[in-house]
Design an enzyme around this catalytic site. Structure first.
Site, PDB file in Angstrom:
ATOM      1  N   CYS A 215      81.096 -53.833 -81.353  1.00  0.00           N
ATOM      2  CA  CYS A 215      80.446 -52.469 -80.203  1.00  0.00           C
ATOM      3  C   CYS A 215      82.242 -51.706 -79.593  1.00  0.00           C
ATOM      4  O   CYS A 215      82.890 -52.516 -79.235  1.00  0.00           O
ATOM      5  CB  CYS A 215      80.148 -52.815 -79.524  1.00  0.00           C
ATOM      6  SG  CYS A 215      79.303 -50.893 -78.934  1.00  0.00           S
TER       7      CYS A 215
ATOM      8  N   CYS B 277      77.132 -56.573 -80.876  1.00  0.00           N
ATOM      9  CA  CYS B 277      78.255 -56.477 -79.939  1.00  0.00           C
ATOM     10  C   CYS B 277      79.765 -56.649 -80.221  1.00  0.00           C
ATOM     11  O   CYS B 277      80.514 -56.238 -80.197  1.00  0.00           O
ATOM     12  CB  CYS B 277      77.881 -57.417 -78.392  1.00  0.00           C
ATOM     13  SG  CYS B 277      76.074 -56.967 -78.203  1.00  0.00           S
TER      14      CYS B 277
ATOM     15  N   CYS C 242      79.842 -52.029 -70.967  1.00  0.00           N
ATOM     16  CA  CYS C 242      78.598 -52.667 -71.464  1.00  0.00           C
ATOM     17  C   CYS C 242      78.129 -53.470 -70.523  1.00  0.00           C
ATOM     18  O   CYS C 242      78.045 -54.346 -70.274  1.00  0.00           O
ATOM     19  CB  CYS C 242      78.449 -52.810 -72.708  1.00  0.00           C
ATOM     20  SG  CYS C 242      76.256 -52.652 -72.882  1.00  0.00           S
TER      21      CYS C 242
ATOM     22  N   GLU D  25      65.226 -34.404 -89.234  1.00  0.00           N
ATOM     23  CA  GLU D  25      64.509 -34.502 -88.210  1.00  0.00           C
ATOM     24  C   GLU D  25      63.730 -34.954 -87.849  1.00  0.00           C
ATOM     25  O   GLU D  25      63.621 -36.298 -86.928  1.00  0.00           O
ATOM     26  CB  GLU D  25      65.618 -34.463 -87.036  1.00  0.00           C
ATOM     27  CG  GLU D  25      67.180 -33.870 -86.602  1.00  0.00           C
ATOM     28  CD  GLU D  25      67.053 -35.147 -86.182  1.00  0.00           C
ATOM     29  OE1 GLU D  25      66.726 -35.911 -85.345  1.00  0.00           O
ATOM     30  OE2 GLU D  25      68.587 -35.583 -86.361  1.00  0.00           O
TER      31      GLU D  25
ATOM     32  N   CYS E 290      73.649 -51.362 -82.296  1.00  0.00           N
ATOM     33  CA  CYS E 290      73.205 -51.792 -80.953  1.00  0.00           C
ATOM     34  C   CYS E 290      71.528 -51.580 -82.152  1.00  0.00           C
ATOM     35  O   CYS E 290      70.460 -51.443 -81.467  1.00  0.00           O
ATOM     36  CB  CYS E 290      72.767 -51.011 -79.930  1.00  0.00           C
ATOM     37  SG  CYS E 290      73.100 -50.934 -78.209  1.00  0.00           S
TER      38      CYS E 290
END
Length: 347
Positions: A201, A198, A207, A36, A191
């Site tokens: 998605c 899209c 959205c 991370e 995204c």
DNA sequence: AACACGGGGGT
DNA sequence: ACCCCAGTGTT
């Protein structure tokens, strides 16, 4: 309970999510933490080779805590934002000393560790323990800003607050680790900043940005300001063995903790310094082409001035934040981008 | 050349 | 609560 939003995300994850990243194998808090921190400001493809070398050299938090800082910075060389490496080292030592080498499992405790903020603490606890916390990294911000058509730049506190509220709202109480990974994956692979996919998605239905037909308008952009230009002189001081003098930079500021050429504001300052440290007369042998470095908040033009010594003096300087360096010198510290660029240019 | 990225630290 | 700081890769 799995809200509809999370359910769609999880179904997508089962089919298309990434499950073979190095840190997803044996996702211990230590392994997830290192990944991370590396992934902050850095893309997965760049991180992977660094992560492998890091885990080989520092397989656990105790090995990392006990290592010299120079070793840690050496493995970070080229990744940038070196405070991340210094914080990583400092946090390893705190985990060793205050938590007997076992990472805290409480989010508030985790957030007291250097380099770990709200989102990173949440990611570590979610991915390694399945705890139900929301994350909000750049990928998730983009997904949520588009889904809810949140205008504004996330550097503005009220925009950031809205995004956190949305992130919390969609959180499932089941399969939280998969959900966290899925949200990052969707931002990274579907995204995307430009040309979002899209049509593929799973969140297309709800959205708002897609409904408006302008996903690229979200998230709002950072207001831009022009970069100040700064200039400095870099001293390439060469001894009679052809080695160059490097200076250990202070722990904070640019290239903190790395090794770099001694830097001066002007020739007077450089001359004074040379006169003070070297009895012999120093003559500028060459003015090399300027190195330009663009940082996020200024542009630095470094004019390298080469000065040759007819001896190999000042061995006494070594070990105290100074060293004589050749391209093939074996040493364990990290080099600044300026030094690496310089050696690349002469190759 | 513009842009994006998470967190630390100072006021 | 607000600002500024920091390096590299992608577009």
């Amino acid at each position: 309970m799995i809200p509809e939003f999370a359910n769609k995300v999880l179904i997508w994850f089962d089919q298309h999510g990434r499950k073979d990243l190095p840190w997803q194998q044996h996702p211990t808090p230590y392994r997830v933490w290192v990944s991370e921190i590396m992934l902050q400001q850095t893309q997965v493809a760049t991180v992977i080779p660094y992560y492998g070398r890091f885990m080989q050299r520092f397989p656990d938090v105790l090995t990392l805590a006990d290592a010299p800082q120079d070793d840690v910075l050496k493995l970070w060389e080229g990744l940038g934002y070196y405070s991340r490496a210094r914080n990583l080292h400092k946090t390893a030592q705190r985990v060793r000393d205050e938590y007997a080498c076992v990472f805290p499992t409480d989010r508030a405790d985790m957030e007291t560790l250097s380099g770990i903020g709200r989102s990173t603490a949440a990611a570590i606890l979610s991915l390694s323990h399945g705890q139900a916390h929301a994350i909000l990294d750049g990928n998730v911000k983009r997904v949520l800003a588009r889904y809810h058509a949140v205008a504004g730049w996330s550097g503005e506190p009220r925009t950031l607050k809205q995004l956190w509220e949305h992130a919390e709202h969609h959180l499932p109480t089941q399969r939280n680790a998969d959900y966290t990974q899925a949200m990052m994956d969707m931002g990274a692979t579907l995204c995307t900043r430009s040309k979002p996919l899209c049509l593929l998605c799973p969140l297309q239905d709800g959205c708002k940005a897609f409904q408006q037909g302008k996903p690229q308008d979200y998230p709002g952009k950072r207001p831009k300001k022009d970069l100040p230009e700064k200039t400095a002189l870099a001293l390439l001081l060469r001894n009679s063995d052809g080695e160059l003098l490097l200076q250990h930079r202070p722990p904070t500021g640019i290239w903190g903790g790395l090794w770099s050429f001694p830097e001066f504001a002007d020739e007077t300052a450089m001359a004074d310094w040379l006169a003070q440290h070297f009895a012999q007369t120093c003559i500028v042998a060459a003015r090399l082409p300027t190195l330009t470095h663009t940082f996020s908040h200024y542009r630095l033009h470094l004019q390298p001035l080469q000065v040759d010594l007819d001896a190999h003096p000042a061995r006494i300087m070594e070990g105290n934040g100074w060293l004589w360096y050749k391209a093939d010198t074996h040493f364990t510290g990290g080099l600044s981008a300026a030094v690496r660029q310089f050696f690349q240019n002469i190759e």
